[in-house]
Motif scaffolding. Structure first.
Motif, PDB file in Angstrom:
ATOM      1  N   MET A   1      88.998  45.604  86.461  1.00 50.99           N
ATOM      2  CA  MET A   1      88.939  44.303  85.720  1.00 50.99           C
ATOM      3  C   MET A   1      88.755  44.862  84.252  1.00 50.99           C
ATOM      4  O   MET A   1      87.975  45.830  83.978  1.00 50.99           O
ATOM      5  N   ASN A   2      89.541  44.273  83.376  1.00 51.37           N
ATOM      6  CA  ASN A   2      89.610  44.635  82.051  1.00 51.37           C
ATOM      7  C   ASN A   2      88.403  43.858  81.425  1.00 51.37           C
ATOM      8  O   ASN A   2      87.639  43.163  81.944  1.00 51.37           O
ATOM      9  N   ARG A   3      88.526  44.149  79.935  1.00 51.14           N
ATOM     10  CA  ARG A   3      87.326  43.513  79.234  1.00 51.14           C
ATOM     11  C   ARG A   3      87.387  42.069  79.091  1.00 51.14           C
ATOM     12  O   ARG A   3      86.271  41.180  79.331  1.00 51.14           O
ATOM     13  N   ASN A   4      88.369  41.521  78.791  1.00 55.37           N
ATOM     14  CA  ASN A   4      88.704  40.125  78.721  1.00 55.37           C
ATOM     15  C   ASN A   4      88.381  39.357  80.211  1.00 55.37           C
ATOM     16  O   ASN A   4      87.590  38.168  80.157  1.00 55.37           O
ATOM     17  N   GLU A  43      88.626  39.918  93.854  1.00 54.89           N
ATOM     18  CA  GLU A  43      89.451  40.737  93.122  1.00 54.89           C
ATOM     19  C   GLU A  43      89.003  42.099  93.337  1.00 54.89           C
ATOM     20  O   GLU A  43      90.003  42.990  93.255  1.00 54.89           O
ATOM     21  N   LEU A  44      87.885  42.608  93.565  1.00 53.22           N
ATOM     22  CA  LEU A  44      87.627  43.915  93.960  1.00 53.22           C
ATOM     23  C   LEU A  44      88.308  44.436  95.105  1.00 53.22           C
ATOM     24  O   LEU A  44      88.993  45.513  95.196  1.00 53.22           O
ATOM     25  N   VAL A  45      88.484  43.344  96.314  1.00 51.00           N
ATOM     26  CA  VAL A  45      89.138  43.618  97.314  1.00 51.00           C
ATOM     27  C   VAL A  45      90.533  43.765  97.187  1.00 51.00           C
ATOM     28  O   VAL A  45      91.173  44.665  97.694  1.00 51.00           O
ATOM     29  N   VAL A  46      91.091  42.977  96.350  1.00 56.39           N
ATOM     30  CA  VAL A  46      92.636  43.086  95.958  1.00 56.39           C
ATOM     31  C   VAL A  46      92.792  44.622  95.207  1.00 56.39           C
ATOM     32  O   VAL A  46      94.039  44.941  95.471  1.00 56.39           O
ATOM     33  N   LEU A  47      92.344  44.692  94.386  1.00 59.20           N
ATOM     34  CA  LEU A  47      92.467  46.087  93.511  1.00 59.20           C
ATOM     35  C   LEU A  47      92.354  47.034  94.435  1.00 59.20           C
ATOM     36  O   LEU A  47      93.121  47.940  94.222  1.00 59.20           O
TER      37      LEU A  47
END
Length: 53
Positions: A1-4, A43-47
């Protein structure tokens, strides 16, 4: 996850929590935070699955 993305999640949680808290009370506010948490978990699961590929 980036800052944006992190800023977008925090902004959605704060603004959504304020609006839901005003309109639906505590249950609405908890629903907003649960929704943001679900999106972040997805998103954590996808990454994580990408890192194993």
């Amino acid at each position: 996850m980036n800052r944006n993305e992190l800023i977008a999640y925090l902004l959605a949680a704060v603004v959504g929590g304020a609006v839901a808290g005003h309109l639906a009370g505590l249950a609405g506010m908890l629903g907003v935070f649960a929704g943001v948490g679900l999106v972040a978990y997805t998103e954590l699961v996808v990454l994580t699955s990408r890192s194993y590929s």
